[in-house]
Write an enzyme that holds these catalytic residues in place. Structure first.
Site, PDB file in Angstrom:
ATOM      1  N   HIS A 485       0.834  -1.209   0.000  1.00  0.00           N
ATOM      2  CA  HIS A 485       0.000   0.000   0.000  1.00  0.00           C
ATOM      3  C   HIS A 485       0.870   1.262   0.000  1.00  0.00           C
ATOM      4  CE1 HIS A 485      -3.424  -2.644   0.471  1.00  0.00           C
ATOM      5  NE2 HIS A 485      -2.774  -3.261   1.461  1.00  0.00           N
ATOM      6  N   GLU A 499      -2.793   0.356   7.614  1.00  0.00           N
ATOM      7  CA  GLU A 499      -1.873  -0.753   7.361  1.00  0.00           C
ATOM      8  C   GLU A 499      -0.565  -0.273   6.743  1.00  0.00           C
ATOM      9  OE1 GLU A 499      -1.464  -4.620   4.384  1.00  0.00           O
ATOM     10  OE2 GLU A 499      -3.427  -3.646   4.627  1.00  0.00           O
ATOM     11  N   HIS A 552       2.731  -7.039   4.315  1.00  0.00           N
ATOM     12  CA  HIS A 552       1.353  -6.591   4.513  1.00  0.00           C
ATOM     13  C   HIS A 552       0.901  -6.930   5.929  1.00  0.00           C
ATOM     14  CE1 HIS A 552       0.012  -5.561   0.325  1.00  0.00           C
ATOM     15  NE2 HIS A 552       1.137  -6.201   0.059  1.00  0.00           N
ATOM     16  N   GLU A 617       1.898 -11.750   5.307  1.00  0.00           N
ATOM     17  CA  GLU A 617       0.866 -11.099   6.108  1.00  0.00           C
ATOM     18  C   GLU A 617       1.317 -11.225   7.564  1.00  0.00           C
ATOM     19  OE1 GLU A 617      -1.560  -9.377   5.156  1.00  0.00           O
ATOM     20  OE2 GLU A 617      -2.315 -10.059   3.211  1.00  0.00           O
TER      21      GLU A 617
END
Length: 655
Positions: A485, A499, A552, A617
């Protein structure tokens, strides 16, 4: 059963092996019901006389045609041992050899370029076959009506297929697998002592190569021009014959063939492939028929020795299963390139002696070059490899390395050649480290890579070998770190935290750790900048990176107690799967986080990158407890440390 939307779907089918008939009933009010009717349920039915007559006439005509005698077998083609135990799904049999050879013969007789043929054990159904052989006999061997096809695959796909077929094999032969592959034009060894770590999904479909060592080794392909078996080239291209069930429909989970180039499809039905091959045998005067003689390669029910099965443990007490060098130790041991320090230990951290390194290199390509002494330096390693390459001239400029003057005069050309070929590279501090001492673990890694390079297309040029490559050993790897992101794409958002902020914080810490280890690190973003998914992949490809790791933070709505770490890789990228597993294992060990495992996904940054790629993640922001940890600087340090350790283990843990 239910459909994707959760709606009820009525399923009608037969029972196993047609022991029942499925009946679907639609009532006047539109209600649909289904049931299985057994032979007992149908016993009171009387066949229609006209239909029955047509059926009987048709069956009689077909039986007459199938009953034609087309050949003779002096041998007994079988798939069972003397005790009646089925063999064909767990080892080579003479029927398996015959069926694979029939496929090879089909395309070869058509003038097609065929290198290898495979036949799955589950597609071979006969008992003992001897004496006169009819078309019906051939249909009793192949009962499914599959059709022959020819595809083009790489050596890696072929190796993965053999590994997949051997995944269930055990030392005692207790486990069957319909996907076990019989072969023609190829031979290989399976070591059942090496645990199968091949990757698959919940449906039993192949998703990637083994995360550990391959249990299939010594794969050799027959050169049909010279009649000599040659090592499989992982990057080479081969024409593979088989049946549509395995090669085109990916039956038994052979998804490594997905996307393979189709050369020729739907050529002949399976039983006719057998019949055609049988009729190519010489006609025997006694039988007057094409005859498989007693002296043929099909005399033994156990086959002709194309598939060797061994159980040779390669584990050592001092080599942990998750150690960065465990796969290399397993590989060099299984391939007879290096032995343990004792029967039970490998001594991975001990220096390797010159004699032991020479022996390992000679196992790949014999040469007179040797180094003595009780330890081996990086420049001594360069000298050994250089001599084996024929002592080529080299003009690399070593002045960029601050310790270049410490290289001994007699090894200077060798070191320059090794650097110019990419065999050796400097550390992150600008030194070449010619005096660095090789450990046995490091030696196992370079020997494994050298062996794989020699076996591959473009391999290193060694005596009697015309291939060329640049084998990598302790070079400065390039790692792209991708904080997910950024900019106008905040990602998940909980408790006022985006995030993108967490991803960047951990990424910057990871960058510092990897740089300190001597890696070249490229960041897709180092601040709150937005960058597209395809741009991230293009950046990594432009740098020619070795690894791509995207960071992430996860989220799951209405599940505040769900926590854990998971790592993704692209479905068809076996090296990416290995990287993902290495990172997942290390980061969970360092952080103590819940291990949610390794998964495959069709993410853009994993699909479009040309190198090994993984997406981590790091935890669930939707869990208040895990979010607190993700925001804690000391926990972020652990995340970065674990990911860095996983990367180092995958790349071979450079000092």
């Amino acid at each position: 059963m239910t459909d994707e939307g959760g709606g009820a779907v009525i399923l009608t089918q037969t029972g196993s092996y047609l022991d029942a008939v499925g009946q679907l009933t639609i009532a006047a009010d539109g209600t649909i019901t289904t049931e299985l009717l057994t032979a007992e349920d149908l016993s009171g039915l009387t066949p229609d006389p006209e239909v029955k007559a047509l059926e009987d006439a048709w069956i009689s005509e077909i039986d007459e045609q199938l009953g034609q005698v087309i050949g003779y077998a002096e041998v007994t083609l079988d798939n069972y041992d003397a005790e009646g135990s089925r063999l064909v799904r767990k080892q080579e049999t003479n029927t398996g050899d015959f069926a694979a050879d029939a496929l090879y013969h089909l395309f070869d007789s058509m003038g097609m370029d065929v290198d290898v043929a495979v036949m799955n054990g589950g597609g071979i159904r006969n008992g003992a076959v001897t004496g006169e052989i009819t078309y019906q006999t051939c249909k009793e061997i192949h009962t499914f009506g599959n059709v022959a096809c020819l595809i083009t695959v790489t050596g890696q796909q072929l190796l993965d297929a053999l590994e997949w077929g051997a995944k269930d094999m055990t030392a005692d032969g207790a486990v069957e697998n319909g996907g076990f592959l019989h072969v023609s034009g190829l031979r290989y060894t399976v070591n059942t002592a090496i645990p199968s770590t091949v990757q698959q999904d919940e449906l039993g479909v192949w998703t990637g190569g083994p995360t550990g060592g391959y249990r299939v080794t010594a794969v050799e392909v027959l050169n049909n021009e010279t009649g000599v078996y040659e090592p499989l080239s992982l990057t080479g291209v081969y024409n593979l014959a088989g049946y549509n069930y395995t090669l085109r429909n990916l039956g038994d989970g052979f998804a490594m063939f997905d996307g393979a180039v189709n050369v020729l499809d739907y050529v002949a039905e399976d039983y006719m492939v057998l019949a055609d091959y049988l009729q190519s045998f010489p006609v025997d005067e006694a039988t007057g028929l094409p005859t498989i003689s007693v002296g043929s390669q099909y005399a033994d029910v156990n086959g002709s020795g194309r598939i060797t099965i061994v159980h040779e443990p390669v584990g050592y007490a001092d080599v942990a299963e998750g150690a960065w060098y465990a796969g290399a130790v397993s590989y060099v041991t299984a391939n007879g390139l290096m032995a343990g320090a004792t029967e039970t230990t490998f001594a991975p951290n001990a220096p390797i002696t010159g004699a032991d390194l020479t022996a390992a290199l000679n196992a790949i390509a014999p040469a007179e070059a040797e180094t003595g002494g009780q330890s081996v330096t990086r420049e001594a390693l360069a000298a050994l490899l250089w001599i084996r390459a024929g002592s080529p001239a080299a003009g690399a400029d070593l002045s960029a390395f601050s310790d270049a003057d410490s290289i001994s005069g007699e090894n200077r050309t060798a070191m320059a050649w090794a650097v110019s070929q990419g065999l050796l590279a400097g550390y992150g501090n600008g030194t070449l480290g010619p005096d660095g001492i090789l450990t046995r673990a490091q030696a196992a890694t370079v020997v494994m890579r050298l062996h794989q390079a020699v076996l591959s297309e473009g391999g290193l040029a060694l005596p009697n070998d015309s291939q060329q490559t640049a084998v990598q050993w302790e070079r400065q790897f390039t790692v792209v770190i991708d904080p997910g992101h950024g900019g106008r794409q905040p990602g998940a958002h909980y408790s006022g935290v985006s995030e993108k902020e967490i991803n960047l914080a951990v990424a910057l810490k990871l960058e510092a750790l990897l740089t300190a280890r001597g890696y070249q690190v490229v960041m897709t973003r180092s601040d709150d900048t937005g960058i597209g998914l395809y741009e991230r992949a293009e950046l990594a490809n432009a740098f020619g990176a070795d690894l791509f790791v995207s960071l992430h933070s996860n989220a799951m709505a209405n599940a505040p107690n769900f926590q854990g770490i998971l790592t993704y890789h692209y479905p068809s990228n076996s090296s990416g799967a290995e990287l993902a597993q290495s990172i997942q294992t290390a980061v969970c060990q360092v952080t103590g986080g819940t291990d949610r495992g390794v998964r495959s996904a069709d993410f853009v940054v994993l699909r479009e990158t040309d190198m090994s790629a993984a997406l981590v993640e790091m935890g669930y922001m939707s869990s208040p407890g895990e979010l607190a940890r993700l925001l804690d600087a000391s926990y972020q340090d652990k995340l970065a440390q674990g990911i860095a350790e996983g990367i180092a283990q995958y790349l071979g843990a450079p000092e």
